[in-house]
Motif scaffolding. Structure first.
Motif, mmCIF file in Angstrom:
data_model
loop_
_atom_site.group_PDB
_atom_site.id
_atom_site.type_symbol
_atom_site.label_atom_id
_atom_site.label_comp_id
_atom_site.label_asym_id
_atom_site.label_seq_id
_atom_site.Cartn_x
_atom_site.Cartn_y
_atom_site.Cartn_z
ATOM 1 N N ARG A 24 -39.092 -33.674 -68.801
ATOM 2 C CA ARG A 24 -39.098 -34.865 -67.957
ATOM 3 C C ARG A 24 -38.723 -34.483 -66.528
ATOM 4 O O ARG A 24 -37.892 -33.616 -66.304
ATOM 5 C CB ARG A 24 -38.104 -35.909 -68.467
ATOM 6 C CG ARG A 24 -38.509 -36.527 -69.750
ATOM 7 C CD ARG A 24 -37.556 -37.675 -70.099
ATOM 8 N NE ARG A 24 -37.817 -38.109 -71.447
ATOM 9 C CZ ARG A 24 -36.959 -38.037 -72.438
ATOM 10 N NH1 ARG A 24 -35.751 -37.571 -72.235
ATOM 11 N NH2 ARG A 24 -37.292 -38.435 -73.645
ATOM 12 N N TYR A 40 -33.199 -41.441 -67.340
ATOM 13 C CA TYR A 40 -33.907 -41.959 -68.498
ATOM 14 C C TYR A 40 -32.916 -42.464 -69.544
ATOM 15 O O TYR A 40 -31.792 -41.979 -69.618
ATOM 16 C CB TYR A 40 -34.774 -40.852 -69.119
ATOM 17 C CG TYR A 40 -35.776 -40.273 -68.146
ATOM 18 C CD1 TYR A 40 -37.049 -40.801 -68.043
ATOM 19 C CD2 TYR A 40 -35.439 -39.200 -67.325
ATOM 20 C CE1 TYR A 40 -37.972 -40.282 -67.150
ATOM 21 C CE2 TYR A 40 -36.356 -38.671 -66.425
ATOM 22 C CZ TYR A 40 -37.619 -39.213 -66.345
ATOM 23 O OH TYR A 40 -38.519 -38.700 -65.462
ATOM 24 N N GLU A 43 -34.393 -43.429 -75.312
ATOM 25 C CA GLU A 43 -35.774 -43.442 -75.803
ATOM 26 C C GLU A 43 -36.715 -42.653 -74.908
ATOM 27 O O GLU A 43 -37.892 -42.497 -75.225
ATOM 28 C CB GLU A 43 -36.267 -44.886 -75.903
ATOM 29 C CG GLU A 43 -35.478 -45.723 -76.884
ATOM 30 C CD GLU A 43 -35.879 -47.185 -76.828
ATOM 31 O OE1 GLU A 43 -36.672 -47.570 -75.933
ATOM 32 O OE2 GLU A 43 -35.404 -47.941 -77.676
ATOM 33 N N LYS A 45 -37.398 -43.513 -71.718
ATOM 34 C CA LYS A 45 -38.022 -44.380 -70.722
ATOM 35 C C LYS A 45 -37.245 -44.305 -69.418
ATOM 36 O O LYS A 45 -36.021 -44.253 -69.409
ATOM 37 C CB LYS A 45 -38.051 -45.825 -71.212
ATOM 38 C CG LYS A 45 -38.923 -46.032 -72.421
ATOM 39 C CD LYS A 45 -38.897 -47.484 -72.850
ATOM 40 C CE LYS A 45 -39.758 -47.711 -74.071
ATOM 41 N NZ LYS A 45 -39.713 -49.119 -74.503
ATOM 42 N N TYR A 65 -35.206 -52.784 -70.280
ATOM 43 C CA TYR A 65 -36.223 -52.997 -71.302
ATOM 44 C C TYR A 65 -35.666 -53.910 -72.392
ATOM 45 O O TYR A 65 -34.538 -53.728 -72.857
ATOM 46 C CB TYR A 65 -36.643 -51.664 -71.933
ATOM 47 C CG TYR A 65 -37.313 -50.734 -70.956
ATOM 48 C CD1 TYR A 65 -38.665 -50.866 -70.677
ATOM 49 C CD2 TYR A 65 -36.592 -49.729 -70.309
ATOM 50 C CE1 TYR A 65 -39.288 -50.012 -69.769
ATOM 51 C CE2 TYR A 65 -37.214 -48.888 -69.412
ATOM 52 C CZ TYR A 65 -38.561 -49.029 -69.146
ATOM 53 O OH TYR A 65 -39.163 -48.183 -68.257
ATOM 54 N N SER A 67 -36.314 -55.036 -76.227
ATOM 55 C CA SER A 67 -37.074 -54.627 -77.399
ATOM 56 C C SER A 67 -37.187 -55.803 -78.365
ATOM 57 O O SER A 67 -36.225 -56.538 -78.606
ATOM 58 C CB SER A 67 -36.400 -53.441 -78.099
ATOM 59 O OG SER A 67 -35.090 -53.786 -78.475
#
Length: 71
Positions: A24, A40, A43, A45, A65, A67
Motif C-alpha cells: 500500500r 488505512y 480492512e 481501506k 465507512y 458496514s
C-alpha cells in the motif's frame, strides 16, 4: 538520517513510499520533501490523508465507512 535523495538543483522529483508487506502507498514526498501521508484501516481501506507543511502535519481528508450488517 533515514534517507538520502540527490537531484539536480532546478529539477522536480517525487518519492513514493510503500509498505513492503501490503504494498500500500504510505507517503508521497514532493520536490521540497514535504509529505502526503496515507492511513488505512484494518480492512485496508483508505481512511485518512495528511499533508505536511511548514506549520506541521494537517489532516486534509478523512473517510468513515458504514458496514451493512444482516443481523
Amino acid at each position: 538520517i533515514d534517507d538520502i535523495r540527490l537531484q539536480p538543483f532546478e529539477a522536480e522529483m517525487n518519492c513514493y513510499v510503500y509498505d513492503p508487506e501490503t504494498l500500500r502507498l504510505l507517503a508521497v514526498f514532493d520536490d521540497q520533501h514535504f509529505g502526503l501521508y496515507y492511513q488505512y484501516n484494518e480492512e485496508g481501506k483508505l481512511i485518512r490523508k495528511k499533508i505536511e507543511t511548514e506549520r506541521g502535519i494537517k489532516t486534509i481528508q478523512e473517510t468513515f465507512y458504514n458496514s451493512y450488517s444482516n443481523e
